[in-house]
Design an enzyme around this catalytic site. Structure first.
Site, short mmCIF file in Angstrom:
data_model
loop_
_atom_site.label_atom_id
_atom_site.label_comp_id
_atom_site.label_asym_id
_atom_site.label_seq_id
_atom_site.Cartn_x
_atom_site.Cartn_y
_atom_site.Cartn_z
N ASP A 1 0.86 -1.18 0.00
CA ASP A 1 0.00 0.00 0.00
C ASP A 1 0.90 1.25 0.00
O ASP A 1 1.83 1.34 0.81
CB ASP A 1 -0.86 -0.06 1.28
N HIS B 1 -8.03 9.71 4.03
CA HIS B 1 -7.34 8.78 4.94
C HIS B 1 -7.64 9.08 6.41
O HIS B 1 -7.88 10.22 6.78
CB HIS B 1 -5.83 8.85 4.71
N GLY B 2 -7.58 8.03 7.24
CA GLY B 2 -7.67 8.22 8.68
C GLY B 2 -9.07 8.14 9.24
O GLY B 2 -10.04 7.86 8.52
N HIS C 1 -9.27 4.57 -1.99
CA HIS C 1 -8.54 4.58 -0.72
C HIS C 1 -9.38 5.27 0.34
O HIS C 1 -10.41 5.87 0.03
CB HIS C 1 -7.21 5.34 -0.88
N ASP D 1 2.71 5.15 -5.52
CA ASP D 1 1.94 6.37 -5.30
C ASP D 1 2.81 7.58 -5.64
O ASP D 1 3.58 8.07 -4.82
CB ASP D 1 1.47 6.43 -3.85
ZN LIG Z 1 -4.40 5.04 0.92
#
Ligand SMILES: [Zn+2]
Length: 332
Positions: free
Chosen positions: A94, A190-191, A232, A116
């Site tokens: 990832d 994210h998070g 994501h 990425d």
């Molecule tokens: Zn991600």
């Protein structure tokens, strides 16, 4: 040099093809610990779902890269032991942030990697992704690349604001890089703190975040028909887990995720991989906090990690069956 095929792992190509055609998504769960790995395998076997077990750079730093690779090899053996004759398990990197990291993972038995370069200028993102694809495809390892930037913080990935993927770039990007799947930015993040309360609307006492940009997703699908799309930052941050954490001594403020209906809708489109990490962290922490508060004399990690593993397994099964729709989708 270890090839993933010798470890019983599979790449994402066939499962993505089936998922896009079948209108469902494959779960991509992050893991750092043995308990997470066991819960993921148990959930995948019980629901007869293909599964992507993914490792971030942070996970490699935490657990050690070799240990994680052997755990994935163990996951295949464990799935068979649980009665699944032909498990479809992907070991995926990832947010790989360099060619060297991707190569290292490919060389040690990963079946899929993400490169990425989304924070780079467009041409540099193309060049980096192509370099990784050229290396990976020699070993039939599949590659996920990213266009557009997600907001939020997760392990070593962080960005203050999101930039939606530009549909006009996707054909050029997919063609020139040769990537096998594309992570896009349409409003996930994210998070566990994806949105501020100010960004949300209050509906029946619940903060509802702004909807995902399904118009952008539709435009991307039109440009790249049938091409595997990845989301994501797709934890939904279940309020009951957050409440349990806070009830038993935690302090999580304004944790807000992506509503599951939105993810269910996305899973029916060309979105064929949905990444879930924070929900597993919340499920684990909630169960541990509750157990220790109710059993203050316990000090054997097995006493509190067992309910933690159970709670994660329950969450994984819920996602597979009720959100992603990948249950019963093993090839054989
Ligand atoms: Zn991600």
């Amino acid at each position: 040099m270890v090839n993933y095929k010798d470890l019983g792992l599979v790449n994402t190509r066939e499962m993505f093809k089936r998922a896009v055609a079948g209108g469902y998504a494959i779960p991509a769960f992050n893991f750092n610990t043995m308990e997470q790995m066991q819960a993921i395998v148990m959930a995948a076997v019980e629901t007869k779902s293909p599964v992507i077990m993914q490792v971030s750079k942070g996970a490699r730093n935490y657990a050690n890269a070799s240990i994680l690779r052997y755990m994935a090899e163990g996951a295949v053996a464990y799935a068979k032991e649980l009665g699944c004759a032909h498990p479809e398990i992907v070991l995926h990197l990832d947010h790989g942030d360099s060619f060297e990291l991707c190569k290292d993972c490919i060389d040690m038995g990963f079946s899929s990697v993400m490169i990425d370069g989304s924070h780079l200028p467009y041409e540099e993102n193309v060049a980096l992704a192509k370099k990784v694809v050229d290396y990976a495809h020699q070993f039939d390892v599949t590659v996920e690349a990213e266009l557009g930037v997600l907001a939020g913080v997760e392990d070593e990935v962080s960005a203050a604001e999101s930039h939606y993927t530009k549909p006009e770039e996707v054909i050029d990007f997919a063609t020139r890089t040769g990537c096998d799947s594309l992570a896009i930015s349409i409003g996930t993040s994210h998070g566990a703190h994806k949105f501020t309360p100010e960004q949300c609307t209050l509906v029946n006492g619940v903060l509802v975040p702004p909807p995902l940009a399904f118009d952008i997703l539709a435009e991307i699908e039109k440009k790249l028909p049938g091409f595997p799309i990845v989301l994501h930052g797709s934890s939904s941050v279940p309020m009951d887990e957050v409440n349990t954490i806070n009830q038993f001594g935690g302090h999580l403020e304004a944790a807000i995720g992506i509503p599951e209906e939105q993810l269910r809708k996305a899973a029916k489109s060309a979105v064929c991989k949905i990444n879930i990490d924070s929900d597993s962290r919340l499920a684990m922490t909630a169960a541990i906090r509750k157990h220790l508060a109710e059993h203050p004399g316990d000090f054997d990690p097995r006493q509190y990690l067992k309910p933690a593993r159970e709670n994660m397994k329950k969450m994984y099964i819920h996602k597979i069956v009720n959100v992603l729709g990948s249950d019963g989708k093993l090839a054989q």
